[in-house]
Design a protein around this motif. Structure first.
Motif, PDB file in Angstrom:
ATOM      1  N   ASP A  47       4.271   1.188   6.347  1.00  0.00           N
ATOM      2  CA  ASP A  47       3.817   0.915   7.712  1.00  0.00           C
ATOM      3  C   ASP A  47       2.374   0.433   7.738  1.00  0.00           C
ATOM      4  OD1 ASP A  47       4.039   0.714  10.442  1.00  0.00           O
ATOM      5  OD2 ASP A  47       3.558   2.810  10.807  1.00  0.00           O
ATOM      6  N   PRO A  48       2.061  -0.787   7.430  1.00  0.00           N
ATOM      7  CA  PRO A  48       2.867  -1.874   6.873  1.00  0.00           C
ATOM      8  C   PRO A  48       2.828  -1.838   5.352  1.00  0.00           C
ATOM      9  CG  PRO A  48       0.722  -2.741   7.480  1.00  0.00           C
ATOM     10  CD  PRO A  48       0.734  -1.272   7.845  1.00  0.00           C
ATOM     11  N   PRO A  49       3.792  -2.478   4.703  1.00  0.00           N
ATOM     12  CA  PRO A  49       3.807  -2.500   3.236  1.00  0.00           C
ATOM     13  C   PRO A  49       2.798  -3.510   2.670  1.00  0.00           C
ATOM     14  CG  PRO A  49       5.655  -3.750   4.080  1.00  0.00           C
ATOM     15  CD  PRO A  49       4.971  -3.132   5.269  1.00  0.00           C
ATOM     16  N   VAL A  50       2.348  -3.237   1.444  1.00  0.00           N
ATOM     17  CA  VAL A  50       1.473  -4.171   0.733  1.00  0.00           C
ATOM     18  C   VAL A  50       2.384  -5.030  -0.136  1.00  0.00           C
ATOM     19  CG1 VAL A  50      -0.411  -4.418  -0.922  1.00  0.00           C
ATOM     20  CG2 VAL A  50      -0.425  -2.533   0.735  1.00  0.00           C
ATOM     21  N   VAL A  51       2.447  -6.323   0.192  1.00  0.00           N
ATOM     22  CA  VAL A  51       3.384  -7.227  -0.476  1.00  0.00           C
ATOM     23  C   VAL A  51       2.607  -8.253  -1.297  1.00  0.00           C
ATOM     24  CG1 VAL A  51       5.198  -8.935  -0.098  1.00  0.00           C
ATOM     25  CG2 VAL A  51       5.053  -6.941   1.382  1.00  0.00           C
ATOM     26  N   GLU A  52       3.075  -8.481  -2.530  1.00  0.00           N
ATOM     27  CA  GLU A  52       2.502  -9.515  -3.393  1.00  0.00           C
ATOM     28  C   GLU A  52       3.613 -10.512  -3.711  1.00  0.00           C
ATOM     29  OE1 GLU A  52       0.669  -7.773  -6.914  1.00  0.00           O
ATOM     30  OE2 GLU A  52       0.482  -5.893  -5.802  1.00  0.00           O
ATOM     31  N   GLY A  53       3.338 -11.788  -3.536  1.00  0.00           N
ATOM     32  CA  GLY A  53       4.337 -12.818  -3.785  1.00  0.00           C
ATOM     33  C   GLY A  53       5.113 -13.143  -2.527  1.00  0.00           C
TER      34      GLY A  53
END
Length: 168
Positions: A47-53
């Protein structure tokens, strides 16, 4: 060997696949057991997610975990997510713009008020001058009845001209 590949990461964990779920706002996220443990998955911030790519999860949203399931056949964990809150990101620029627009509105409201005040003042002057003209017309009518109207008519005309010129 990975069944899904290593295209993106969520919370630093290699994620194999993201699918839209059956329910509205639901997503299924697959983590292979070789790259993530249950404890790591449970500790992820969603909440929120840490996104790579390039992740198929919609950007700017937070999620809640509905369920985590393990599949022995694919040796993977399937995390069932539900869309939670939408995050708008940095809105500082918009807040400054809103503040500037509100200041402009206040300025314009002040200008309108001063113009309304000036208009009301001019209307009052016009009414006062109209009353003066009416009283002078009555006086002129009386003088005409008495026979000295020529002099008074010239004075009335001069007063009328002065009144018109003073109001532009």
């Amino acid at each position: 060997m990975s069944l899904y590949g290593d295209k993106f990461k969520i919370g630093g964990l290699s994620c194999g696949l993201v699918l839209r779920g059956g329910a509205n706002g639901e997503y299924w996220v697959v983590f292979e057991r070789e790259y993530a443990s249950l404890e790591q998955i449970e500790s992820l911030e969603w909440d929120p997610p840490v996104v790579e790519g390039e992740c198929p999860l919609p950007a700017g949203y937070g999620f809640t975990v509905k369920d985590i399931q393990y599949s022995a056949a694919t040796r993977s964990y399937q995390v069932v997510l539900q869309v939670g809150e939408q995050y708008l990101g940095d809105v500082t620029g918009y807040q400054a713009q809103i503040s500037q627009l509100q200041d402009t509105i206040q300025e314009q409201a002040g200008t309108i008020q001063s113009q309304q005040d000036a208009l009301a003042e001019r209307e009052a002057t016009i009414l006062q001058q109209a009353a003066t003209i009416d009283s002078q017309a009555e006086a002129l009518a009386e003088l005409e009845a008495e026979g000295t109207a020529g002099e008074v008519e010239e004075e009335l005309q001069a007063a009328y001209t002065e009144g018109v010129e003073s109001n532009g």
